[in-house]
Design a protein around this motif. Structure first.
Motif, mmCIF file in Angstrom:
data_model
loop_
_atom_site.group_PDB
_atom_site.id
_atom_site.type_symbol
_atom_site.label_atom_id
_atom_site.label_comp_id
_atom_site.label_asym_id
_atom_site.label_seq_id
_atom_site.Cartn_x
_atom_site.Cartn_y
_atom_site.Cartn_z
ATOM 1 N N GLU A 8 0.825 -1.201 0.000
ATOM 2 C CA GLU A 8 0.000 0.000 0.000
ATOM 3 C C GLU A 8 0.861 1.254 0.000
ATOM 4 O OE1 GLU A 8 -2.555 -0.335 3.310
ATOM 5 O OE2 GLU A 8 -3.829 -1.901 2.452
ATOM 6 N N ASP A 9 2.068 1.162 0.572
ATOM 7 C CA ASP A 9 2.947 2.323 0.614
ATOM 8 C C ASP A 9 3.614 2.579 -0.723
ATOM 9 O OD1 ASP A 9 2.335 2.659 3.250
ATOM 10 O OD2 ASP A 9 4.067 1.545 4.009
ATOM 11 N N GLY A 10 3.641 1.586 -1.604
ATOM 12 C CA GLY A 10 4.296 1.748 -2.902
ATOM 13 C C GLY A 10 3.404 2.442 -3.916
ATOM 14 N N VAL A 11 3.958 2.589 -5.109
ATOM 15 C CA VAL A 11 3.238 3.239 -6.209
ATOM 16 C C VAL A 11 2.205 2.280 -6.787
ATOM 17 C CG1 VAL A 11 3.483 4.284 -8.493
ATOM 18 C CG2 VAL A 11 5.225 4.673 -6.731
ATOM 19 N N GLN A 12 1.032 2.795 -7.100
ATOM 20 C CA GLN A 12 -0.027 2.012 -7.715
ATOM 21 C C GLN A 12 -0.179 2.413 -9.183
ATOM 22 O OE1 GLN A 12 -3.730 1.846 -5.637
ATOM 23 N NE2 GLN A 12 -2.787 1.889 -3.609
ATOM 24 N N VAL A 13 -0.474 1.436 -10.007
ATOM 25 C CA VAL A 13 -0.741 1.714 -11.417
ATOM 26 C C VAL A 13 -2.153 2.246 -11.546
ATOM 27 C CG1 VAL A 13 -0.921 0.731 -13.724
ATOM 28 C CG2 VAL A 13 0.859 -0.070 -12.164
ATOM 29 N N THR A 14 -2.283 3.464 -12.039
ATOM 30 C CA THR A 14 -3.576 4.126 -12.197
ATOM 31 C C THR A 14 -3.779 4.495 -13.664
ATOM 32 O OG1 THR A 14 -2.622 6.303 -11.803
ATOM 33 C CG2 THR A 14 -3.385 5.070 -9.873
ATOM 34 N N PRO A 15 -5.019 4.775 -14.053
ATOM 35 C CA PRO A 15 -5.236 5.231 -15.439
ATOM 36 C C PRO A 15 -4.440 6.487 -15.757
ATOM 37 C CG PRO A 15 -7.320 4.587 -14.430
ATOM 38 C CD PRO A 15 -6.296 4.553 -13.334
ATOM 39 N N GLN A 16 -4.306 7.382 -14.778
ATOM 40 C CA GLN A 16 -3.544 8.600 -15.014
ATOM 41 C C GLN A 16 -2.072 8.285 -15.307
ATOM 42 O OE1 GLN A 16 -5.603 8.081 -12.426
ATOM 43 N NE2 GLN A 16 -7.306 9.413 -13.071
ATOM 44 N N LEU A 17 -1.522 7.342 -14.543
ATOM 45 C CA LEU A 17 -0.126 6.962 -14.763
ATOM 46 C C LEU A 17 0.068 6.348 -16.146
ATOM 47 C CD1 LEU A 17 2.773 6.424 -13.766
ATOM 48 C CD2 LEU A 17 1.939 4.278 -12.794
ATOM 49 N N LEU A 18 -0.856 5.481 -16.540
ATOM 50 C CA LEU A 18 -0.738 4.823 -17.836
ATOM 51 C C LEU A 18 -0.899 5.808 -18.986
ATOM 52 C CD1 LEU A 18 -2.755 1.547 -17.140
ATOM 53 C CD2 LEU A 18 -0.280 1.845 -17.172
ATOM 54 N N LYS A 19 -1.838 6.719 -18.874
ATOM 55 C CA LYS A 19 -2.064 7.697 -19.942
ATOM 56 C C LYS A 19 -0.896 8.669 -20.049
ATOM 57 C CE LYS A 19 -7.103 7.380 -19.558
ATOM 58 N NZ LYS A 19 -8.366 8.073 -19.199
ATOM 59 N N ALA A 20 -0.322 9.045 -18.899
ATOM 60 C CA ALA A 20 0.826 9.948 -18.931
ATOM 61 C C ALA A 20 2.054 9.260 -19.509
ATOM 62 C CB ALA A 20 1.129 10.452 -17.514
ATOM 63 N N THR A 21 2.166 7.956 -19.305
ATOM 64 C CA THR A 21 3.321 7.207 -19.788
ATOM 65 C C THR A 21 3.233 6.918 -21.276
ATOM 66 O OG1 THR A 21 3.587 6.158 -17.617
ATOM 67 C CG2 THR A 21 4.673 5.098 -19.483
ATOM 68 N N THR A 22 2.052 6.575 -21.748
ATOM 69 C CA THR A 22 1.895 6.141 -23.144
ATOM 70 C C THR A 22 1.320 7.204 -24.066
ATOM 71 O OG1 THR A 22 -0.340 5.271 -22.743
ATOM 72 C CG2 THR A 22 1.518 3.797 -22.318
ATOM 73 N N GLY A 23 0.610 8.179 -23.518
ATOM 74 C CA GLY A 23 -0.049 9.160 -24.362
ATOM 75 C C GLY A 23 -1.365 8.679 -24.937
ATOM 76 N N GLU A 24 -1.790 7.490 -24.548
ATOM 77 C CA GLU A 24 -3.058 6.936 -25.034
ATOM 78 C C GLU A 24 -4.197 7.351 -24.102
ATOM 79 O OE1 GLU A 24 -3.539 5.345 -27.745
ATOM 80 O OE2 GLU A 24 -1.526 4.748 -28.382
ATOM 81 N N PHE A 25 -5.344 7.680 -24.672
ATOM 82 C CA PHE A 25 -6.507 8.073 -23.870
ATOM 83 C C PHE A 25 -7.323 6.872 -23.421
ATOM 84 C CE2 PHE A 25 -5.493 11.943 -26.220
ATOM 85 C CZ PHE A 25 -5.550 12.889 -25.220
#
Length: 261
Positions: A8-25
């Motif tokens: 829980e203390d670590g980073v979670q994969v979120t839609p925002q993280l994925l969209k910022a990483t790939t540029g895909e909506f």
């Protein structure tokens, strides 16, 4: 409980993280994803990337792979240098061909048997000698590679070494030669023959560049290009003469009212 708290203390994969990483909506549009060394411990919504084919999660703090069970199109997966011991979710990734789990917590071969149903799995890595990543099973069972070849008949490479398919016979031959040379080399009272001078494989002039040759097609193309260029020059000369004549004719009229529109 301690593992869950750390997760829980670590980073979670979120839609925002994925969209910022790939540029895909849309998460379904992501085909290739690289999340190396992001401090990720929870895969979150990664299972919504249902068309994902290539995934790199190396160098994180991942323990549970649950969301990956939804990735039916996944072909290449790198989860090296994490904290994974349970590979059961990957049994649903029927398209998986290459799997790198070096640097995790797989302690026995039984933990790998859940992957037997992956008929397309060809490349499996538990140990990486370059990065010094390994799993406890590699030390506990020194002959684990032979066991893996029996468990997964479709494998063509284990830990980067070919075990079947093109190149495997040559690789085995080179290993046998190395081992035999290692045994016969070194000390010993055997008679050794003086090495003979190496002979070239081809004639000395073989590597000299040959004069370029033009094919008949190229010769004809050059000829036609020259003719067209000559015609263009002739047309340009005629146009210059016509323009000069028109300018002389217009300059000879002194009365502007004589122009007809």
């Amino acid at each position: 409980e301690e593992e869950e708290e750390e997760e829980e203390d670590g980073v979670q994969v979120t839609p925002q993280l994925l969209k910022a990483t790939t540029g895909e909506f849309a998460l379904e549009s992501i085909l290739l994803l690289k999340l190396r060394g992001r401090g990720i411990s929870y895969l979150g919504c990664l299972g919504e990337c249902t068309n994902l084919e290539w995934l790199d999660l190396s160098g994180n703090s991942i323990v549970h792979l649950g969301p990956l069970a939804n990735l039916k199109s996944l072909s290449v997966l790198n989860i090296s240098r994490n904290r994974v011991s349970n590979l059961e979710p990957l049994s649903s990734c029927h398209n998986l061909q290459s799997l790198n789990i070096a640097g995790n917590l797989v302690s026995n071969l039984q933990q790998l048997r859940c992957l037997v149903g992956l008929r397309r799995l060809e490349n499996l890595r538990l140990c990486d000698p370059v990065t010094l990543l390994t799993n406890p099973v590699c030390a506990a069972a020194p002959s684990y590679r032979a066991a893996l070849a029996d468990i997964f008949p479709s494998l063509k490479a284990i830990d980067g070494e070919r075990v079947s398919g093109r190149g495997s016979e040559l690789y085995q031959l080179c290993r046998d030669l190395d081992s035999s040379l290692g045994r016969s080399g070194g000390g010993g009272g055997g008679i050794t023959e003086a090495p003979c001078d190496a002979q070239p494989w081809v004639d000395a002039a073989f590597w000299e560049p040959r004069p370029p040759r033009r094919s008949s097609i190229m010769e004809e193309a050059y000829k036609q290009f020259g003719e067209v260029l000559q015609e263009c020059r002739e047309l340009s000369r005629r146009a210059d003469d016509t323009i000069a004549q028109a300018e002389r004719a217009l300059s000879s009229r002194a009365d502007p009212s004589s122009y007809v529109f």
